[in-house]
Design an enzyme around this catalytic site. Structure first.
Site, PDB file in Angstrom:
ATOM      1  N   CYS A  54     106.916 157.538  87.250  1.00  0.00           N
ATOM      2  CA  CYS A  54     106.839 156.599  87.357  1.00  0.00           C
ATOM      3  C   CYS A  54     105.364 156.507  85.659  1.00  0.00           C
ATOM      4  O   CYS A  54     105.791 156.213  85.188  1.00  0.00           O
ATOM      5  CB  CYS A  54     106.315 155.423  88.039  1.00  0.00           C
ATOM      6  SG  CYS A  54     104.680 155.861  88.888  1.00  0.00           S
ATOM      7  N   CYS A 106     110.471 151.174  93.608  1.00  0.00           N
ATOM      8  CA  CYS A 106     111.130 149.792  94.213  1.00  0.00           C
ATOM      9  C   CYS A 106     112.600 149.382  94.573  1.00  0.00           C
ATOM     10  O   CYS A 106     113.529 150.653  93.508  1.00  0.00           O
ATOM     11  CB  CYS A 106     111.008 148.878  92.327  1.00  0.00           C
ATOM     12  SG  CYS A 106     109.228 149.449  91.761  1.00  0.00           S
ATOM     13  N   CYS A 113     115.367 150.923  91.322  1.00  0.00           N
ATOM     14  CA  CYS A 113     115.559 152.018  90.901  1.00  0.00           C
ATOM     15  C   CYS A 113     115.300 152.993  91.961  1.00  0.00           C
ATOM     16  O   CYS A 113     114.657 154.814  92.115  1.00  0.00           O
ATOM     17  CB  CYS A 113     114.361 152.790  90.005  1.00  0.00           C
ATOM     18  SG  CYS A 113     113.998 151.416  88.338  1.00  0.00           S
ATOM     19  N   CYS A 145     108.843 149.676  81.607  1.00  0.00           N
ATOM     20  CA  CYS A 145     108.692 148.306  82.949  1.00  0.00           C
ATOM     21  C   CYS A 145     107.367 149.605  84.132  1.00  0.00           C
ATOM     22  O   CYS A 145     106.788 148.325  84.735  1.00  0.00           O
ATOM     23  CB  CYS A 145     109.764 148.762  83.384  1.00  0.00           C
ATOM     24  SG  CYS A 145     110.732 147.245  85.048  1.00  0.00           S
ATOM     25  N   CYS A 146     107.816 150.588  83.515  1.00  0.00           N
ATOM     26  CA  CYS A 146     106.562 151.120  84.800  1.00  0.00           C
ATOM     27  C   CYS A 146     105.343 151.009  83.962  1.00  0.00           C
ATOM     28  O   CYS A 146     104.183 151.145  84.976  1.00  0.00           O
ATOM     29  CB  CYS A 146     106.871 153.092  85.121  1.00  0.00           C
ATOM     30  SG  CYS A 146     107.999 153.615  86.363  1.00  0.00           S
TER      31      CYS A 146
HETATM   32 FE1  SF4 Z   1     109.925 149.144  86.360  1.00  0.00          FE
HETATM   33 FE2  SF4 Z   1     111.744 150.553  88.078  1.00  0.00          FE
HETATM   34 FE3  SF4 Z   1     109.266 151.606  87.026  1.00  0.00          FE
HETATM   35 FE4  SF4 Z   1     110.083 149.290  89.585  1.00  0.00          FE
HETATM   36  S1  SF4 Z   1     110.372 151.996  89.114  1.00  0.00           S
HETATM   37  S2  SF4 Z   1     108.521 149.740  87.844  1.00  0.00           S
HETATM   38  S3  SF4 Z   1     111.194 148.044  88.854  1.00  0.00           S
HETATM   39  S4  SF4 Z   1     111.382 151.122  86.090  1.00  0.00           S
END
Ligand code: SF4
Length: 244
Positions: free
Chosen positions: A227, A201, A204, A120-121
């Site tokens: 991240c 985010c 998280c 996701c990151c």
């Molecule tokens: Fe995704 Fe969490 Fe990374 Fe944001 S901090 S990009 S929601 S995994």
């Protein structure tokens, strides 16, 4: 003038030796002097971002400022980004968003963070930043040693294969950051008063208890602490002119 291989490291080491005890404003001035329009600041507009943004506003208010709008940020962060940029007169803020195809293929339900935070990151932060940084020779980060973890060994000037990186606040303590914000009447991120000393985010990020590590609310309950935007990647040529 291009530097490659060991010459890159000589340059970065020499700059680090020169600037390792310098004040943040001096580090910023040298970075701007050497890289000019090839330099960007990467800012989360988070809990302590106002300090570095204010310093940049005094030195180069049109500096490109790269803001990762992951699509998962708190609404308060988006408001703060707009209001703070306007207050400080920063004209170069760019909102970096994930590529439509990456989201459509890998995270169509916007819930990848539940199963794979690294992936996701990667699509929401690492790839958008890499695309934006391709046009720059160097960047500035707001990391500090007192944040702990891998940041305990943070240098003022470092190389991340892609570009030269400047960390002007590396030496500063939490007290110095707070004192600067008070002295210059900088508005805090609205979530700080609700116990969020580090803000990313919404899925998280959690508030932390008094006395806890300030980044302990990020990816809480997992081994993840960063991240990925500061992890090493490929190795293009570094372009930095002039003498050390
Ligand atoms: Fe995704 Fe969490 Fe990374 Fe944001 S901090 S990009 S929601 S995994």
């Amino acid at each position: 003038m291009a530097y490659e291989g060991s010459e890159d490291m000589d340059l970065v080491d020499a700059l680090n030796a020169r600037l390792r005890d310098a004040e943040p404003q001096e580090i910023l001035r040298v970075a701007v002097e050497r890289l000019g329009d090839q330099l960007a600041l990467v800012s989360s507009f988070g809990s302590e971002s106002a300090v570095l943004l204010h310093m940049v506003a005094q030195i180069k208010p049109d500096m490109p400022i790269l803001f990762l709008d992951t699509g998962m940020l708190f609404g308060q962060t988006l408001d703060y980004r707009r209001q703070l940029a306007a207050k400080l007169g920063l004209s170069g803020v760019r909102d970096l968003r994930p590529q439509f195809q990456d989201i459509a293929i890998h995270d169509p339900s916007a819930d990848l963070w539940k199963t794979d935070t690294d992936a996701c990151c990667n699509i929401r932060k690492v790839l958008p930043l890499d695309r934006a940084l391709a046009g720059f020779g160097g960047w500035i980060t707001g990391r500090k040693r007192f944040q702990g973890g891998d940041r305990l060994r943070l240098r003022v000037v470092e190389r991340n294969e892609h570009q030269i990186k400047f960390n002007p606040l590396a030496n500063w303590s939490k007290e110095q950051i707070d004192a600067y914000a008070v002295e210059h009447d900088l508005p805090p991120h609205p979530l700080v008063e609700f116990g969020y000393p580090s803000i990313g985010c919404w899925p998280c990020t959690q508030p932390v208890e008094e006395g806890q590590d300030e980044r302990s609310g990020r990816w809480a309950g997992s081994q993840k602490t960063e991240c990925g935007i500061h992890m090493p990647r490929a190795t293009p040529t570094l372009e930095v002119g002039g003498d050390i």
